[in-house]
Design a protein around this motif. Structure first.
Motif, PDB file in Angstrom:
ATOM      1  N   ASP A  67      -5.471   1.988   7.277  1.00  0.00           N
ATOM      2  CA  ASP A  67      -5.493   2.149   5.820  1.00  0.00           C
ATOM      3  C   ASP A  67      -4.384   3.061   5.324  1.00  0.00           C
ATOM      4  OD1 ASP A  67      -6.553   1.413   3.358  1.00  0.00           O
ATOM      5  OD2 ASP A  67      -7.858   3.167   3.232  1.00  0.00           O
ATOM      6  N   SER A  69      -1.985   2.239   3.504  1.00  0.00           N
ATOM      7  CA  SER A  69      -1.688   1.923   2.108  1.00  0.00           C
ATOM      8  C   SER A  69      -2.788   2.368   1.162  1.00  0.00           C
ATOM      9  CB  SER A  69      -1.473   0.410   1.951  1.00  0.00           C
ATOM     10  OG  SER A  69      -2.656  -0.298   2.282  1.00  0.00           O
ATOM     11  N   ASP A 112      -2.410  -5.299   6.944  1.00  0.00           N
ATOM     12  CA  ASP A 112      -2.910  -5.398   5.571  1.00  0.00           C
ATOM     13  C   ASP A 112      -2.096  -6.386   4.732  1.00  0.00           C
ATOM     14  OD1 ASP A 112      -0.564  -4.045   5.126  1.00  0.00           O
ATOM     15  OD2 ASP A 112      -1.467  -2.362   4.055  1.00  0.00           O
ATOM     16  N   GLN A 255       1.418  -6.126  -7.297  1.00  0.00           N
ATOM     17  CA  GLN A 255       0.836  -5.070  -6.476  1.00  0.00           C
ATOM     18  C   GLN A 255      -0.613  -4.795  -6.862  1.00  0.00           C
ATOM     19  OE1 GLN A 255       3.646  -1.884  -7.053  1.00  0.00           O
ATOM     20  NE2 GLN A 255       5.243  -2.906  -5.867  1.00  0.00           N
ATOM     21  N   LYS A 259      -3.869  -5.442  -4.166  1.00  0.00           N
ATOM     22  CA  LYS A 259      -4.859  -4.425  -3.790  1.00  0.00           C
ATOM     23  C   LYS A 259      -6.287  -4.920  -3.981  1.00  0.00           C
ATOM     24  CE  LYS A 259      -1.970  -0.346  -4.582  1.00  0.00           C
ATOM     25  NZ  LYS A 259      -1.789   0.897  -5.366  1.00  0.00           N
TER      26      LYS A 259
END
Length: 533
Positions: A67, A69, A112, A255, A259
């Motif tokens: 994780d 990011s 990811d 972006q 997410k």
């Protein structure tokens, strides 16, 4: 309810418990007992009530996902805020045998990257008893874990009397994965501008419904609102100076969507639907008096397309790009003398030139690493000439998809009689019952149906009414695209209460979802509780 991260031992104990959970999860609970939307692939429940800790913890020990990011942590925090409903959790829970301390998330992939076909499956178990109760989520990728967070959030209710968050029906055992890999929603920012804040709200609601592709129909004949550095005069075709998207804006949307596990599919619709291109570059028009399709005889048209797709490749990382190709009226080519001369010199008629334009644009897209999506007219006119990697986007009628997959091409279903949101007479029941695999029985052909998409064309929507025009009808289609066919209701009356609850949930989360009883984007018909609207 602040986020509390926990690391350390206990992973082996929780995992062994999950083996039992996995076996139990094949007991399917009838729709009346489960109020999740969309319905998971497999679910069982009990009858015990748990209370969420005021500082619900996130444990990730045993997970290969680092994780870096922050996508998992951010998703957990968003979920906690949704569960709280912006209220203060003040109540006290006596004892620990009914306290849910947190969620233990194990993601097996360290990657990811969000790409088409990414594994979105997950397993969610919530025990009913224990000294320190943790829910357990197992997912191959972080995107499956995000779906598990959404499912978990729908199990929770805020008790206004005790000021606590309750989770009813423990133990819960859920195994889930999507039926289709492409579950899309189109928005159109050319007929009316949509501010970034509203696009983000649409993306949020997509995540709540487990849709995973935002098809951004960015430009059309009416306006060209996006910045193209390679050809900066293109956005002279925007409605106004302020109704524009910069490159930074577009990256921000991509972006933001990533997410939440949502890919952004960009579209430029060529050669038709392109009058706005000529505001900045008039030579793209066949003539000043006959302004579309784009001038097939002018090399600048293909240079501009090349520049756009080059710039897009730095923003939109989805493997597909949508190239339109629909509703092409070639009469301007025939009535413009220089274009007509070019056609004669190349021994092409207008139909041949249409095919030439589409195929050349597909080649440009391939050069930039994209696989092309085209509206169904391209298949109807010259399907056997299309790039073999073409995805045909059905919209005109229900009989095209079977023909597309029989020809060996992939297809996305958006037939306008059932899945066009701007058609306000189409009810949520119609959205729910529209089956992408209708009249496609061969397994090898069924696999060529990537999924489906509901379309919110922008002629009659702006920021004032887009949400209530989309929701909850898009959510009805979302269950069709997510839930296994055998678990879908044969009569939409069977899911009315559950969808009504989801619509009320959207409203509580700040999404302006219209009442189920209203046509299209209608308003409540009278006083009454949310569930009865």
């Amino acid at each position: 309810m602040p986020l509390r991260e926990v690391t350390g031992g206990g992973g082996r104990r929780v995992f062994l418990g999950f083996v039992v959970v996995y076996l139990l999860a094949f007991v399917v609970v009838v729709d009346g007992d489960v109020h999740l939307w969309p319905m998971p692939a497999s679910v069982s429940r009990g009858s015990r009530t748990l209370y969420l800790s005021s500082d619900l913890a996130l444990k990730t020990d045993g997970s290969k996902f680092s994780d870096g990011s922050g996508i998992l942590k951010d998703g957990f925090e968003r979920m906690v805020e949704l569960v709280r409903e912006s209220r203060s959790v003040e109540g006290q829970v006596n004892g620990s045998d009914n306290l849910l301390a947190g969620l233990h998330v194990v993601v097996s992939s360290s990657n990811d990257s969000l790409y088409y076909g990414v594994d979105e499956s997950y397993k969610l178990s919530i025990p009913a008893t224990g000294n320190l109760i943790y829910g357990y989520i197992e997912a191959s990728t972080v995107y499956g874990a995000l779906h598990a967070f959404e499912t978990f959030s729908q199990l929770c209710d805020f008790n206004l009397m005790t000021r606590t968050i309750e989770l009813h029906g423990a133990p819960w055992n859920i195994i889930d994965q999507p039926r289709f890999s492409y579950r899309g929603l189109l928005i159109d920012t050319s007929r009316h501008y949509q501010p970034l804040s509203m696009i983000k709200k649409v993306i949020d609601a997509m995540a709540y419904s487990k849709l995973n592709v935002l098809h951004w129909h960015i430009v059309d004949r009416e306006s060209f609102p996006i910045e193209i550095p390679s050809y900066p005069k293109l956005w002279n075709g925007a409605y106004s100076y302020s109704e524009r998207y910069t490159v930074a804006d577009a990256k921000e949307i991509v972006q933001y969507a990533e997410k939440r596990g949502i890919n952004v599919l960009a579209e430029i619709d060529v050669p038709g639907h392109a009058i706005s291109w000529g505001i900045g570059y008039p030579s793209l028009w066949p003539s000043a008096n006959c302004q579309e399709p784009l001038d097939v005889s002018n090399e600048l048209a293909f240079k501009v397309i090349d520049g756009i797709l080059s710039d897009f490749s730095k923003i939109f990382k989805f493997k597909f790009v949508h190239l339109g190709g629909d509703e092409v009226n070639t009469s301007c080519w025939a009535t413009s003398s220089h274009v007509n001369k070019w056609l004669d010199n190349h021994r092409l008629n207008e139909s041949d030139a249409y095919k030439y334009f589409v195929l050349r644009t597909q080649s440009i897209a391939a050069k930039h690493g994209y696989e092309p999506i085209n509206w169904e007219e391209t298949f109807n006119n010259f399907g056997n000439k299309l790039n073999p990697k073409t995805v045909v986007h059905n919209w005109l009628g229900g009989g095209v998809a079977p023909a597309v997959v029989a020809a060996g091409l992939r297809c996305i279903v958006s037939n306008q009689d059932k899945w066009y949101l701007d058609h306000l007479d189409i009810t949520w029941q119609d959205f729910y019952m529209n089956e992408p695999l209708k009249n496609i029985s061969k397994p090898e052909q069924q696999k060529l149906i990537l999924g489906g998409e509901v379309c919110m064309w922008g002629e009659t929507v702006d920021a004032s009414d887009i949400e209530q025009t989309i929701w909850p009808r898009a959510a009805a289609a979302a269950e069709r695209l997510w839930t296994p066919l055998e678990m879908l209701a044969e009569d939409p009356k069977q899911v009315t209460t559950r969808l009504a609850r989801f619509r009320c949930l959207l409203d509580r989360r700040g999404v302006a979802a219209a009442p189920l009883a209203a046509p299209g984007r209608g308003v409540p018909l009278g006083k009454g509780a949310c569930l009865r609207q």
